[in-house]
Design a protein around this motif. Structure first.
Motif, PDB file in Angstrom:
ATOM      1  N   ALA A  14      12.959 105.142  25.347  1.00 14.32           N
ATOM      2  CA  ALA A  14      12.320 104.443  26.458  1.00 14.32           C
ATOM      3  C   ALA A  14      10.809 104.614  26.394  1.00 14.32           C
ATOM      4  CB  ALA A  14      12.846 104.980  27.787  1.00 14.32           C
ATOM      5  N   ASP A  16       7.123 104.400  28.589  1.00 16.02           N
ATOM      6  CA  ASP A  16       6.737 104.788  29.945  1.00 16.02           C
ATOM      7  C   ASP A  16       6.634 103.605  30.900  1.00 16.02           C
ATOM      8  OD1 ASP A  16       6.663 107.456  29.290  1.00 16.02           O
ATOM      9  OD2 ASP A  16       4.539 107.424  28.769  1.00 16.02           O
ATOM     10  N   ARG A  19      10.701 101.924  30.849  1.00 17.82           N
ATOM     11  CA  ARG A  19      11.741 102.940  31.015  1.00 17.82           C
ATOM     12  C   ARG A  19      13.094 102.462  30.488  1.00 17.82           C
ATOM     13  NH1 ARG A  19       8.994 102.417  35.600  1.00 17.82           N
ATOM     14  NH2 ARG A  19      10.725 101.456  36.657  1.00 17.82           N
ATOM     15  N   THR A  20      13.077 101.671  29.403  1.00 16.96           N
ATOM     16  CA  THR A  20      14.300 101.130  28.834  1.00 16.96           C
ATOM     17  C   THR A  20      14.553 101.717  27.451  1.00 16.96           C
ATOM     18  OG1 THR A  20      14.003  99.057  30.035  1.00 16.96           O
ATOM     19  CG2 THR A  20      15.496  99.008  28.161  1.00 16.96           C
ATOM     20  N   ARG A  42      18.337 101.541  31.446  1.00 16.74           N
ATOM     21  CA  ARG A  42      17.043 101.532  32.132  1.00 16.74           C
ATOM     22  C   ARG A  42      17.026 102.638  33.160  1.00 16.74           C
ATOM     23  NH1 ARG A  42      13.964  99.107  36.282  1.00 16.74           N
ATOM     24  NH2 ARG A  42      11.912  98.535  35.503  1.00 16.74           N
ATOM     25  N   ARG A  43      15.990 103.439  33.087  1.00 15.89           N
ATOM     26  CA  ARG A  43      15.826 104.543  34.038  1.00 15.89           C
ATOM     27  C   ARG A  43      15.062 104.053  35.254  1.00 15.89           C
ATOM     28  NH1 ARG A  43      11.598 108.000  34.472  1.00 15.89           N
ATOM     29  NH2 ARG A  43      10.821 107.397  32.431  1.00 15.89           N
ATOM     30  N   PRO A  45      12.669 104.453  38.516  1.00  7.47           N
ATOM     31  CA  PRO A  45      11.493 105.304  38.722  1.00  7.47           C
ATOM     32  C   PRO A  45      11.828 106.639  39.392  1.00  7.47           C
ATOM     33  CG  PRO A  45      10.997 103.053  39.359  1.00  7.47           C
ATOM     34  CD  PRO A  45      12.480 103.112  39.071  1.00  7.47           C
ATOM     35  N   ASP A  49      13.602 112.243  34.188  1.00 10.31           N
ATOM     36  CA  ASP A  49      13.440 111.789  32.812  1.00 10.31           C
ATOM     37  C   ASP A  49      14.244 112.691  31.867  1.00 10.31           C
ATOM     38  OD1 ASP A  49      12.656 110.598  30.494  1.00 10.31           O
ATOM     39  OD2 ASP A  49      10.581 111.313  30.555  1.00 10.31           O
TER      40      ASP A  49
END
Length: 90
Positions: A14, A16, A19-20, A42-43, A45, A49
């Motif tokens: 991913a 920054d 975030r994928t 996908r993370r 927000p 992390d």
């Protein structure tokens, strides 16, 4: 008789901004046929992390895509032999 099929998985970490995490699973059969499965994770927000989790999920989705394609190809191959539509369940 033994045949060897090769599978390779590439994981793209991913970034920054988006975030994928993306994964590509590539399967090459003994006959030289190549299939490509792609998966993404996908993370949010608010998520912690933990890159390993994104990789696991992206790879799982890529492998599932690959498996679905292989089942579809198998259905088509059987249908061509039997001369009627065939659905191979997962």
């Amino acid at each position: 008789m033994i045949s060897t099929w090769h599978a390779t998985v590439h994981v793209f970490d991913a970034d920054d901004v988006h975030r994928t995490t993306t994964a590509h699973a590539i399967l090459t059969t003994a006959a030289g046929t190549t299939l490509l499965g792609t998966g993404r994770a996908r993370r949010r927000p608010s998520d912690t992390d933990v890159p390993e989790i994104g990789g696991e999920l992206a790879v799982a989705r890529a492998l599932r895509s690959l498996a679905d394609q292989l089942l579809e190809a198998t259905s088509g191959d059987i249908a061509a032999i039997e001369h009627h539509p065939v659905h191979v369940p997962a």
